[in-house]
Enzyme design. Sequence first.
Site, short mmCIF file in Angstrom:
data_model
loop_
_atom_site.label_atom_id
_atom_site.label_comp_id
_atom_site.label_asym_id
_atom_site.label_seq_id
_atom_site.Cartn_x
_atom_site.Cartn_y
_atom_site.Cartn_z
N ARG A 53 0.87 -1.16 0.00
CA ARG A 53 0.00 0.00 0.00
C ARG A 53 0.92 1.23 0.00
NH1 ARG A 53 2.49 1.82 3.53
NH2 ARG A 53 1.02 3.47 3.69
N GLY A 54 0.27 2.44 -0.11
CA GLY A 54 1.09 3.63 -0.32
C GLY A 54 1.17 3.87 -1.82
N ALA A 55 0.83 5.10 -2.25
CA ALA A 55 0.68 5.39 -3.68
C ALA A 55 1.86 4.93 -4.54
CB ALA A 55 0.41 6.88 -3.86
N ARG A 90 -7.80 -0.46 -6.56
CA ARG A 90 -8.06 0.60 -5.56
C ARG A 90 -8.26 1.91 -6.32
NH1 ARG A 90 -4.26 1.14 -0.48
NH2 ARG A 90 -6.06 2.30 0.35
N GLN A 201 -1.64 2.53 10.05
CA GLN A 201 -0.41 2.56 9.25
C GLN A 201 0.68 3.36 9.98
OE1 GLN A 201 -3.47 3.01 7.98
NE2 GLN A 201 -3.57 2.53 5.78
N ASP A 242 -1.86 10.74 -1.94
CA ASP A 242 -2.22 9.69 -2.90
C ASP A 242 -2.56 10.31 -4.26
OD1 ASP A 242 -2.61 6.89 -1.44
OD2 ASP A 242 -2.89 8.59 -0.10
N ASN A 252 -5.09 12.66 0.76
CA ASN A 252 -4.24 11.74 1.52
C ASN A 252 -5.09 11.00 2.54
OD1 ASN A 252 -1.60 10.65 2.10
ND2 ASN A 252 -1.60 11.83 4.01
N LYS A 253 -4.46 10.18 3.37
CA LYS A 253 -5.14 9.33 4.33
C LYS A 253 -6.15 10.12 5.18
CE LYS A 253 -4.89 5.86 4.60
NZ LYS A 253 -5.87 5.00 3.89
O1 MRU Z 1 -4.41 3.30 2.43
P1 MRU Z 1 -2.92 3.45 2.25
O2 MRU Z 1 -2.12 2.85 3.34
O3 MRU Z 1 -2.47 3.02 0.88
O4 MRU Z 1 -2.72 5.06 2.32
C1 MRU Z 1 -1.42 5.56 2.17
C2 MRU Z 1 -1.36 7.03 2.30
O5 MRU Z 1 -2.34 7.73 2.47
C3 MRU Z 1 0.01 7.64 2.09
O6 MRU Z 1 0.14 8.80 2.86
C4 MRU Z 1 0.18 8.00 0.62
O7 MRU Z 1 -0.14 6.89 -0.17
C5 MRU Z 1 1.57 8.47 0.30
S1 MRU Z 1 2.68 7.17 0.31
C6 MRU Z 1 4.17 7.86 -0.04
#
Ligand code: MRU
Length: 358
Positions: A53-55, A90, A201, A242, A252-253
């Site tokens: 996970r993470g963009a 996703r 996370q 993201d 973002n999250k």
């Molecule tokens: O749901 P996730 O864990 O994929 O969400 C991740 C985030 O929101 C991160 O902050 C974002 O993807 C940046 S990762 C460098």
Amino acid sequence: MKIEGKEHKTIWFDEKNQIVKIIDQTKLPHQFVIKDLKTVKDAIKAIEVMEVRGAPLIGGTAAYGMVLAVMEKNDSNFIKQSSELLIKSRPTAINLKWAVDRMIKKLTGIKNNETLKVAIDEAKTICEEDVKFCKNIGLNGLKIIEEIYNKKKNTVNILTHCNAGWLATIDWGTATSPIYHAHKKGIPIHVWVDETRPRNQGANLTSYELNEEEVPNTIIADNTGGILMQRGDVDMCIVGTDRTLSTGDVCNKIGTYLKALAAHDNNIPFYVALPSSTIDWETKDLKDILIEERNSEELTHIEGLDKNNKLQKIFIYPQKSKVKNLAFDVTPAKYVTGLITEKGVCEASEKGLKGLFK
Ligand code: MRU
């Protein structure tokens, strides 16, 4: 970055066995598990259930997902179907579609007997580029931390939300990269790590990776950042994204927007770190960003070690309660102090981004 003293990346291609390998992040922080991805279905599932996970890492996994599709059936219909299924895995992180589109563009017009080699090379290039971009984000963000340190001459306290660390990219991370560079340079740093409910996370991944790199950090409940800012215990905030629109609005999250509001109210600099692969040059209105809604079990259950050190998942809510689980929110550009990219730091605006990325 290191885990138990050994350098790791989040995803890599095993040449000998012709398979993709990942760190299964659903098992962290209690178990360190390397998982094989052998089919495009494996890659799609790894993204859906958040083994990765993470963009930026979602983008890297999608690129290798295309490699696995070519390996499975080097047929244009199958590859097209696989690309559509990957993109659907996703909805919010733009790196997913960015990486799949880039792979399709690279494979278009390639002779059949060369497709696999071209696909592997391009997926590797996408990942190697991300490592370089994140390292440069670190060097550009380091200057901001140094400025604060030179004024303060004491520990620089940084608040971060979710995991935008090396575990969310291929290496270095985005929001964590300036922190790792400052730490390696001997600047005293302390990180407030938002737990980041419901999947934690922050606690499970950010604090875990900072511990492994011996960066001092403290986990806080997501609602604690505001009072720490009022008390002057936060010098700056750095988060990931993201999808950042060319307007400078940042997705973002879930919870990031509330942190930005608190930072704005307390005049705390609020930075967003991102590689150019996370910029959405098409979408102009933040209301048009697709916000992922995930299953309620992520909220109603929590996982941890029981007294026999066994991983257990337990139900924590009243049986009759309804639940809503939105995974992301959007912070308007006016609450963002600056965007830290691989090409430099700019204002969160069209003028700012176009100044760096013609
Ligand atoms: O749901 P996730 O864990 O994929 O969400 C991740 C985030 O929101 C991160 O902050 C974002 O993807 C940046 S990762 C460098």
